[in-house]
Motif scaffolding. Structure first.
Motif, PDB file in Angstrom:
ATOM      1  N   ALA A  11      62.864  24.944  30.768  1.00  0.00           N
ATOM      2  CA  ALA A  11      64.181  25.239  31.226  1.00  0.00           C
ATOM      3  C   ALA A  11      65.158  24.883  30.259  1.00  0.00           C
ATOM      4  O   ALA A  11      64.875  23.509  29.698  1.00  0.00           O
ATOM      5  N   THR A  64      62.479  21.955  34.987  1.00  0.00           N
ATOM      6  CA  THR A  64      61.468  23.087  34.536  1.00  0.00           C
ATOM      7  C   THR A  64      60.544  23.381  35.813  1.00  0.00           C
ATOM      8  O   THR A  64      59.825  22.537  36.108  1.00  0.00           O
ATOM      9  N   LYS A 109      61.760  25.772  49.053  1.00  0.00           N
ATOM     10  CA  LYS A 109      63.079  25.492  49.121  1.00  0.00           C
ATOM     11  C   LYS A 109      63.501  23.906  49.242  1.00  0.00           C
ATOM     12  O   LYS A 109      64.446  23.419  48.252  1.00  0.00           O
ATOM     13  N   LYS A 142      58.300  32.894  44.035  1.00  0.00           N
ATOM     14  CA  LYS A 142      58.940  33.285  42.957  1.00  0.00           C
ATOM     15  C   LYS A 142      60.460  33.695  42.892  1.00  0.00           C
ATOM     16  O   LYS A 142      61.299  33.153  41.948  1.00  0.00           O
ATOM     17  N   GLU A 143      60.975  34.504  44.019  1.00  0.00           N
ATOM     18  CA  GLU A 143      61.971  35.003  43.855  1.00  0.00           C
ATOM     19  C   GLU A 143      63.039  33.789  44.270  1.00  0.00           C
ATOM     20  O   GLU A 143      64.045  33.647  43.744  1.00  0.00           O
ATOM     21  N   HIS A 165      62.557  30.840  41.114  1.00  0.00           N
ATOM     22  CA  HIS A 165      62.953  31.545  39.470  1.00  0.00           C
ATOM     23  C   HIS A 165      62.019  30.509  38.634  1.00  0.00           C
ATOM     24  O   HIS A 165      62.433  29.698  37.899  1.00  0.00           O
ATOM     25  N   PRO A 166      60.762  30.507  38.850  1.00  0.00           N
ATOM     26  CA  PRO A 166      60.009  29.477  38.158  1.00  0.00           C
ATOM     27  C   PRO A 166      60.046  29.868  36.503  1.00  0.00           C
ATOM     28  O   PRO A 166      60.157  31.053  36.085  1.00  0.00           O
ATOM     29  N   ASP A 167      60.038  28.949  35.527  1.00  0.00           N
ATOM     30  CA  ASP A 167      60.021  29.198  34.040  1.00  0.00           C
ATOM     31  C   ASP A 167      58.586  29.308  33.468  1.00  0.00           C
ATOM     32  O   ASP A 167      58.423  30.024  32.752  1.00  0.00           O
ATOM     33  N   THR A 183      53.037  34.246  33.531  1.00  0.00           N
ATOM     34  CA  THR A 183      53.406  33.830  31.978  1.00  0.00           C
ATOM     35  C   THR A 183      52.408  33.247  31.108  1.00  0.00           C
ATOM     36  O   THR A 183      52.411  33.280  30.016  1.00  0.00           O
TER      37      THR A 183
END
Length: 481
Positions: free
Chosen positions: A97, A102, A174, A210-211, A214-216, A244
């Motif tokens: 990130a 990250t 969170k 994931k939402e 927002h993982p890199d 990814t």
């Protein structure tokens, strides 16, 4: 190593070509049939095999290949290039990130090794980037999952954010991310839940994480021992989460290795790391070109050199090399080198990285018990200081005394001394760049042929280059002082 069966089959196919003074179209067809069967038996995806063989045949069928110089060697080169392309051409680094932290999300089925891999990755980030990672324990379903993550984290001194098993995983993530921002951790590794198989409940939860996060990087951890199912798993997770990258675990196990050759072709997603051992340091960057060389039995000198640079004290290694060259290498040096070599992993795995050694008959069933090194050290520690410094003193009466002192059979003492003398002689040949003599000592030409010889010569040039760099560095330091 996962590809031993495939390596052996491919080497036999290539060796048949090398023995022919001229390669005909029929020879090429027969070789392609053998390559096809070898890949299918290694559990490579059928469509991937079909496309691979078709491409190799098209490139090798040209008149300039079959009628040119060394056609067999050119075909080996084409197969090597296509294997590399099949697995992704080059190593793909972790996404990072623009700001901290990250976020890396670890996903996969139960038993694939997610938690252990998360620990290996965190250790690697700490050592290479001096990073300050934080684990988030988001697996609240598997018994003892949080305890396992905590044990892994404690072994590498990394903090864990966890809220027990009663909290919602999305809420845990969170709060964990808020904690990472507060503590200024530069990496967050989320250990998510797995299932025995892909199901809607699991995927919905992972999609929510994931939402939110927002993982890199979404790394899918896949057990290479599951063969073709590993490819199906990768495809399932990719369809739902758009992963990814992939981490292949247990690549050192009893597996045919086809997953490594299929995943990239089927999903289009890169294999970023491979796990080949149980220790926290046993996680390596996946280099397609190096893996292709290993599959073809041409060794992997670059990885071997990197392992040596990482685990071996450079000054001590150089001193030992100078002693080998001068034929002054003694048992004290031998013990010191054993201690350093054992840090690099099992001896049989190290030997197979040397060009031409992957399916050498002498190493075919080689397995060196870690206790062997303990026994060797016990024998050497039973020697007098004079005996350790002068290996030529080993008379029969001294050997009997060593056997009694170390509690090992006389046969074992004799074997150790014989192996030491052979190693000393062989290493003297290597340090002087005389690989031909070394091959004769091993009973003939190495199976890697010319390509193996070229790799060994590259290693020699690198050793010489590194030595010159060290000399220049020492000269600069002396001038400064």
């Amino acid at each position: 190593m996962a590809f031993e069966g495939l390596t052996e089959r491919l080497q036999k196919a290539m060796e048949k070509l090398r023995r022919k003074p001229k390669v005909t179209e029929e020879d090429l067809r027969e070789t392609m049939r053998e390559i096809r069967m070898a890949l299918l038996e290694a559990d490579v995806n059928f469509k991937v095999v079909k496309d691979f063989v078709k491409t190799v045949r098209q490139k090798a069928a040209g008149a300039e290949v079959l009628k040119g110089l060394n056609p067999a060697q050119q075909i080996v080169k084409i197969v090597d290039e296509q294997l590399t392309e099949l697995m992704g051409q080059e190593a793909v680094p972790l996404n990072k990130a623009d700001h901290i932290p990250t976020v890396i999300m670890m996903v996969g089925l139960q038993g694939a090794g997610k938690t252990t891999t998360a620990g290996k990755l965190a250790k690697r980030l700490k050592e290479e980037q001096h990073a300050r990672p934080l684990f988030i324990a988001a697996d609240v379903y598997r018994p003892a999952a949080i305890t396992q993550l905590q044990q892994v984290a404690d072994s590498i001194d990394v903090p864990v954010f966890q809220k027990g098993t009663d909290e919602n995983p999305v809420q845990i993530v969170k709060e964990g991310l808020a904690k990472a921002h507060e503590d200024k951790n530069d990496y967050v590794i989320i250990d998510t839940a797995g299932r025995l198989q892909i199901d809607e409940t699991l995927m919905n939860e992972l999609a929510q994480i994931k939402e939110l996060a927002h993982p890199d990087e979404i790394l899918l951890v896949v057990d290479a021992m599951t063969g073709q199912n590993a490819v199906n798993t990768a495809q399932g997770f990719d369809d739902k989460l758009d992963i990814t990258g992939v981490v292949l675990t247990k690549l050192d196990g009893d597996t045919r290795g086809g997953a490594a050759m299929s995943i990239r072709a089927v999903t289009g997603k890169p294999i970023k790391f491979v796990g080949e051992g149980e220790k926290m340091s046993d996680l390596d960057v996946f280099h397609p070109d190096r893996m292709a060389s290993r599959i073809l039995g041409m060794g992997d000198m670059l990885t071997l050199i990197e392992k040596a640079q990482k685990n071996v004290d450079e000054e001590q290694a150089q001193e030992a090399m100078d002693k080998m060259r001068a034929n002054e290498f003694d048992y004290n040096d031998f013990v010191a080198q054993l201690d350093q070599v054992t840090k690099m992993g099992p001896m049989e795995n190290i030997m197979k990285m040397i060009p031409g050694m992957a399916n050498n008959p002498a190493l075919k069933n080689m397995h060196m018990d870690p206790k062997t090194f303990v026994h060797i050290k016990a024998i050497i520690q039973s020697m007098t200081p004079a005996e350790r410094e002068d290996p030529d003193l080993m008379s029969p009466s001294r050997r009997r005394r060593l056997a009694a002192g170390s509690g090992r059979p006389i046969v074992e003492v004799n074997r150790m001394i014989k192996q030491f003398n052979q190693m000393r002689k062989m290493m003297k040949q290597i340090t002087n760049g005389n690989f031909g003599a070394m091959q004769n000592m091993m009973g003939g030409a190495m199976p890697g042929g010319k390509m193996g010889q070229m790799a060994m010569n590259r290693m020699a040039r690198k050793m010489k280059k590194d030595k010159m760099k060290r000399i220049k560095k020492l000269r600069r330091l002396r001038r400064k002082h």
